[in-house]
Scaffold this active site. Structure first.
Site, short mmCIF file in Angstrom:
data_model
loop_
_atom_site.label_atom_id
_atom_site.label_comp_id
_atom_site.label_asym_id
_atom_site.label_seq_id
_atom_site.Cartn_x
_atom_site.Cartn_y
_atom_site.Cartn_z
N SER A 14 8.44 -7.85 -12.57
CA SER A 14 9.87 -7.63 -12.34
C SER A 14 10.45 -6.56 -13.26
CB SER A 14 10.63 -8.94 -12.58
OG SER A 14 10.05 -10.00 -11.86
N THR A 42 4.40 -11.94 -11.89
CA THR A 42 4.52 -13.39 -11.82
C THR A 42 5.49 -13.82 -10.73
OG1 THR A 42 4.05 -13.51 -14.18
CG2 THR A 42 5.05 -15.46 -13.17
N CYS A 43 6.68 -13.24 -10.72
CA CYS A 43 7.72 -13.69 -9.80
C CYS A 43 7.25 -13.64 -8.35
CB CYS A 43 8.97 -12.82 -9.98
SG CYS A 43 10.23 -13.14 -8.76
N ILE A 179 9.12 -25.71 -14.72
CA ILE A 179 7.98 -25.48 -13.81
C ILE A 179 7.28 -26.81 -13.51
CG2 ILE A 179 5.72 -24.33 -13.61
CD1 ILE A 179 6.92 -21.98 -15.19
N GLU A 182 9.56 -28.87 -11.18
CA GLU A 182 9.61 -28.32 -9.81
C GLU A 182 8.34 -28.66 -9.04
OE1 GLU A 182 12.55 -24.45 -10.42
OE2 GLU A 182 10.40 -24.15 -10.59
N ARG A 199 5.75 -35.42 -23.20
CA ARG A 199 5.68 -36.08 -24.51
C ARG A 199 7.05 -36.22 -25.17
NH1 ARG A 199 2.80 -31.45 -28.23
NH2 ARG A 199 4.54 -30.04 -28.07
N GLY A 262 3.82 -24.92 -21.06
CA GLY A 262 4.40 -23.75 -21.72
C GLY A 262 3.68 -22.48 -21.34
N ALA A 341 18.75 -21.71 -11.94
CA ALA A 341 18.57 -22.89 -11.08
C ALA A 341 17.20 -23.50 -11.34
CB ALA A 341 18.69 -22.49 -9.61
N HIS A 435 37.13 -27.61 2.41
CA HIS A 435 36.86 -28.98 2.85
C HIS A 435 36.22 -29.00 4.22
CE1 HIS A 435 37.47 -33.29 2.86
NE2 HIS A 435 37.93 -33.19 4.09
C1 LIG Z 1 5.75 -21.03 -11.51
C2 LIG Z 1 6.87 -20.13 -11.97
C3 LIG Z 1 8.10 -20.21 -11.34
C4 LIG Z 1 9.13 -19.38 -11.75
N1 LIG Z 1 10.34 -19.51 -11.11
C5 LIG Z 1 11.36 -18.71 -11.47
C6 LIG Z 1 12.60 -18.79 -10.78
O1 LIG Z 1 12.78 -19.59 -9.86
N2 LIG Z 1 13.58 -17.95 -11.14
C7 LIG Z 1 13.43 -17.03 -12.15
O2 LIG Z 1 14.35 -16.27 -12.43
N3 LIG Z 1 12.26 -16.95 -12.83
C8 LIG Z 1 11.23 -17.76 -12.52
N4 LIG Z 1 10.03 -17.65 -13.17
C9 LIG Z 1 9.92 -16.70 -14.29
C10 LIG Z 1 9.68 -15.27 -13.79
O3 LIG Z 1 8.58 -15.25 -12.91
C11 LIG Z 1 9.44 -14.34 -14.96
O4 LIG Z 1 10.52 -14.45 -15.87
C12 LIG Z 1 9.32 -12.88 -14.53
O5 LIG Z 1 8.29 -12.71 -13.59
C13 LIG Z 1 9.06 -11.99 -15.76
O6 LIG Z 1 8.85 -10.66 -15.36
P1 LIG Z 1 8.04 -9.66 -16.30
O7 LIG Z 1 8.20 -8.31 -15.69
O8 LIG Z 1 8.46 -9.84 -17.69
O9 LIG Z 1 6.54 -10.14 -16.24
P2 LIG Z 1 5.56 -10.47 -15.05
O10 LIG Z 1 6.27 -10.64 -13.77
O11 LIG Z 1 4.68 -11.55 -15.54
O12 LIG Z 1 4.70 -9.13 -14.88
C14 LIG Z 1 3.79 -8.70 -15.86
C15 LIG Z 1 2.68 -7.94 -15.17
O13 LIG Z 1 1.91 -7.26 -16.15
C16 LIG Z 1 0.55 -7.28 -15.75
N5 LIG Z 1 -0.24 -7.05 -16.96
C17 LIG Z 1 -0.37 -7.85 -18.05
N6 LIG Z 1 -1.11 -7.24 -18.99
C18 LIG Z 1 -1.47 -6.02 -18.49
C19 LIG Z 1 -2.23 -4.94 -19.01
N7 LIG Z 1 -2.72 -4.96 -20.24
N8 LIG Z 1 -2.42 -3.86 -18.21
C20 LIG Z 1 -1.90 -3.81 -16.95
N9 LIG Z 1 -1.16 -4.82 -16.43
C21 LIG Z 1 -0.94 -5.90 -17.20
C22 LIG Z 1 0.38 -8.67 -15.14
O14 LIG Z 1 -0.73 -8.70 -14.27
C23 LIG Z 1 1.71 -8.83 -14.40
O15 LIG Z 1 1.63 -8.38 -13.08
C24 LIG Z 1 8.95 -18.45 -12.80
C25 LIG Z 1 7.72 -18.36 -13.44
C26 LIG Z 1 6.68 -19.19 -13.03
C27 LIG Z 1 5.35 -19.07 -13.71
#
Ligand SMILES: Cc1cc2nc3c(=O)[nH]c(=O)nc-3n(C[C@H](O)[C@H](O)[C@H](O)COP(=O)(O)OP(=O)(O)OC[C@H]3O[C@@H](n4cnc5c(N)ncnc54)[C@H](O)[C@@H]3O)c2cc1C
Length: 452
Positions: A14, A42-43, A179, A182, A199, A262, A341, A435
Site C-alpha cells: 500500500s 499485504t492488504c 486479526i 476476525e 492470554r 502479532g 473497523a 429514521h
Molecule cells: C489479515 C490482515 C488483515 C488486515 N486487515 C486490514 C483492514 O481491514 N484494514 C486496514 O486498514 N488494514 C488491515 N491490515 C493491515 C494492512 O494490510 C497493512 O497495514 C498494510 O498492508 C501496510 O502496507 P505497507 O505498504 O506498509 O506494507 P505491505 O502491504 O506489507 O507491503 C510490503 C511489501 O514489501 C514486500 N517486501 C518486503 N521486503 C522486501 C524486500 N526486501 N524486497 C522487495 N520487496 C519486499 C512484501 O512482499 C510486500 O509486498 C490487515 C493486515 C492483515 C495481515
C-alpha cells in the site's frame, strides 16, 4: 553526483505503490520499485481485501437464517470453500494486475525481486546487481510472528488461511487482536468449530473496554469457544490434528491451529543498520514526522515503521513522502483521529479516544446505548448493537465514538468526519435523525450514562 533513479522504493504494498505512483506520475520523478512477492502487498494479497471477501462469504450463514424469518424458503446446501477460493484467487489476480498497470502508467520501472540497502544511495538486487538512487524508500511492511513452539507444531498464520485447500473441521486460534478475532468469526460463520485462546484479560486490547466486552459476549453467543487469560503450554502433531495443552489445564485436539499473536516489521537482512538507519526494539525503522530515517536520503513508510498499521495510513504516509520530497509540498501524515473497523460479527467501528483514555485526560461524559436492531429483532435473533460517545465535559467535543453493529465500519467513516471537524455533543443532538436506521441512535443519546 548522478544516480540511476531519483527514487528507489523497496516494497510494492500500500505505502510503496502510492509513493512510487505519486512521485513518478504526479511529480515527474524517475522511479523504480522492487517487489519480492506479489504486487499489492499485504492488504491486497493476504490482508484487508481477501479477509473482507471472506467476511462477506461467512456472513451468509446468518443471512440465510434471517431470510427464513422474513418469509423466504431457503435451504442452503452448504458452503463450498473450493468454489469460493477459485473466485477469490481470480479476484486477487485481477487486483494484482491493476496495481502493476497503475505503476506502468505512472512510468515506474518494476523489478520483480528482493532488494536490500547497500549504502545511503545504493540498492542491491537479489542477483547481486546494484542500482543507485537519490532517495530510497523502505516500504517493506510486516509479517506474522510465529513463536518456535508454534512453527515446530506446524501452526498456520493468517497468510496460510487464504491458501487452504479445504476448511478444517476445527481450529484453535491463538491471539486476541483484531486479526485473531476476525478470523475466529469468519471461520465460525463458515461452519468451522472455533476455539480461541487469548492470554490477556480481554480480547481487542487497546480498544474501548465496553466495546471489547460486548464483542466477546457476541462471539461466545455465536458459538466461538473463547478463553481469555489462557495460553498454549505445549503442542504436538497427532493423527487428525494438533494436541494442545493449555494453561487452563485442558488438553484438546484441533485439526488446525492458527497463530495470530502479532506482526513484526520486515527489516531482517535489509542492510539498514550498517547504513546508519536506526531500528527500534521490534526491528521497526525509526523515522521522524516526515518519515525520514537517521540517514537523510532514506525514508520509510507503512507497517515497517510500526506507527499505525493500517492500509489507509500507509497510503497517506507514502503520499505525504512523495509530496514532500518530489512535489515541493511539505506534508506530514496525520496520525490523530484515525478511524478503523474490526470485521468481527458484529462489526466494530471506532474513532478517537476510548473511555479509559479520555478519563485520564480530564472530566468526561459518556453517552451509550445498547439495543436490538430492527432487522435482527424481527428475525428473533439475540444480537444487540452498541453505540457510545465519549464527550469532554469541558469543551463538549466528542472525543471518541465506538459502534458495535452491522455496518459499523460504514457508520464510523462518516462519524469520523464530524469528530475531526470538532463536533460537540450538541452538534450531534441538533442533527435530525434518519429514521428508521441504527445510526439514528447516535443523535438521540439524551442523558449521560456516566460522568467522571
Ligand atoms: C489479515 C490482515 C488483515 C488486515 N486487515 C486490514 C483492514 O481491514 N484494514 C486496514 O486498514 N488494514 C488491515 N491490515 C493491515 C494492512 O494490510 C497493512 O497495514 C498494510 O498492508 C501496510 O502496507 P505497507 O505498504 O506498509 O506494507 P505491505 O502491504 O506489507 O507491503 C510490503 C511489501 O514489501 C514486500 N517486501 C518486503 N521486503 C522486501 C524486500 N526486501 N524486497 C522487495 N520487496 C519486499 C512484501 O512482499 C510486500 O509486498 C490487515 C493486515 C492483515 C495481515
Amino acid at each position: 553526483m548522478t544516480f540511476d533513479y531519483d527514487l528507489f522504493v523497496i516494497g510494492g504494498g500500500s505505502g510503496g505503490v502510492r509513493a512510487a505512483r505519486i512521485a513518478a506520475g504526479e511529480h515527474g520523478a524517475k522511479v523504480a520499485l522492487a517487489e519480492e512477492d506479489r504486487m499489492g502487498g499485504t492488504c491486497v494479497i493476504r490482508g484487508c481485501v481477501p479477509k473482507k471477501l471472506m467476511v462477506f462469504a461467512s456472513s451468509f450463514a446468518e443471512t440465510f437464517g434471517e431470510a427464513r424469518a422474513y418469509g423466504w424458503d431457503v435451504t442452503p446446501a452448504g458452503f463450498d470453500w473450493r468454489a469460493f477460493r477459485g473466485r477469490l484467487d481470480a479476484e486477487l489476480d485481477r487486483l494484482e494486475r491493476a496495481y502493476r498497470a497503475g505503476l506502468d502508467t505512472a512510468g515506474v520501472t518494476v523489478f520483480d525481486t528482493r532488494a536490500t540497502v547497500a549504502d545511503a544511495h545504493t540498492v542491491r538486487l537479489a542477483d547481486g546487481a546494484t542500482v543507485t538512487a537519490r532517495h530510497i524508500l523502505i516500504a517493506t511492511g510486516g509479517r506474522p510472528f510465529l513463536p518456535d513452539i508454534a512453527s515446530a507444531a506446524g501452526a498456520l498464520t493468517s497468510n496460510d488461511i487464504f491458501r487452504l485447500d479445504r476448511l478444517p473441521e476445527s481450529v484453535l486460534i491463538v491471539g486476541g487482536g483484531f486479526i485473531a478475532c476476525e478470523f475466529a468469526c469468519i471461520l465460525n460463520g463458515m461452519g468451522v468449530k472455533v476455539t480461541q485462546f487469548y492470554r490477556g484479560e480481554q480480547i481487542l486490547r487497546g480498544f474501548d473496554g465496553e466495546a471489547r466486552g460486548h464483542i466477546a459476549e457476541h462471539m461466545r453467543e455465536a458459538g466461538i469457544d473463547l478463553h481469555v487469560g489462557c495460553d498454549v503450554i505445549e503442542m504436538e502433531r497427532v493423527a487428525g490434528g494438533t494436541r494442545v495443552t493449555a494453561t487452563n489445564g485442558h488438553e484438546t485436539v484441533h485439526e488446525a491451529v492458527v497463530y495470530a499473536t502479532g506482526r513484526v516489521p520486515n527489516t531482517d537482512g535489509l542492510g539498514l543498520e550498517a547504513t546508519g538507519v536506526r531500528l527500534g526494539r521490534k526491528g521497526e525503522v525509526v523515522v521522524d514526522e516526515w518519515s525520514q530515517t537517521a540517514v537523510p536520503s532514506i525514508y520509510a513508510v507503512g507497517d515497517v515503521t510500526d506507527r499505525v498499521n493500517l492500509t489507509p495510513v500507509a497510503i497517506r504516509e507514502g503520499h505525504a513522502f512523495a509530496d514532500t520530497v518530489f512535489g515541493a509540498r511539505p506534508t506530514r501524515a496525520d496520525h490523530t483521529l484515525v478511524p478503523s473497523a474490526v470485521f468481527t460479527q458484529p462489526e466494530f467501528g471506532t474513532v478517537g479516544l476510548t473511555e479509559e483514555e479520555a478519563r485520564d485526560l480530564g472530566p468526561i461524559e459518556v453517552y451509550a446505548t445498547a439495543f436490538r436492531p430492527m432487522r435482527s429483532a424481527f428475525a428473533g435473533r439475540p444480537e444487540r448493537a452498541m453505540m457510545k460517545l465519549v464527550v469532554s465535559a469541558g469543551t463538549r467535543k466528542v472525543l471518541g465514538c465506538h459502534i458495535v453493529a452491522p455496518q459499523a465500519g460504514e457508520m464510523i467513516q462518516l462519524a469520523a468526519i464530524a469528530i475531526r471537524m470538532g463536533a460537540t455533543k450538541e452538534d450531534f443532538d441538533s442533527t435530525v435523525a434518519v429514521h428508521p436506521v441504527m445510526a439514528e441512535e447516535l443523535v438521540t443519546l439524551r442523558k449521560p450514562v456516566r460522568t467522571g
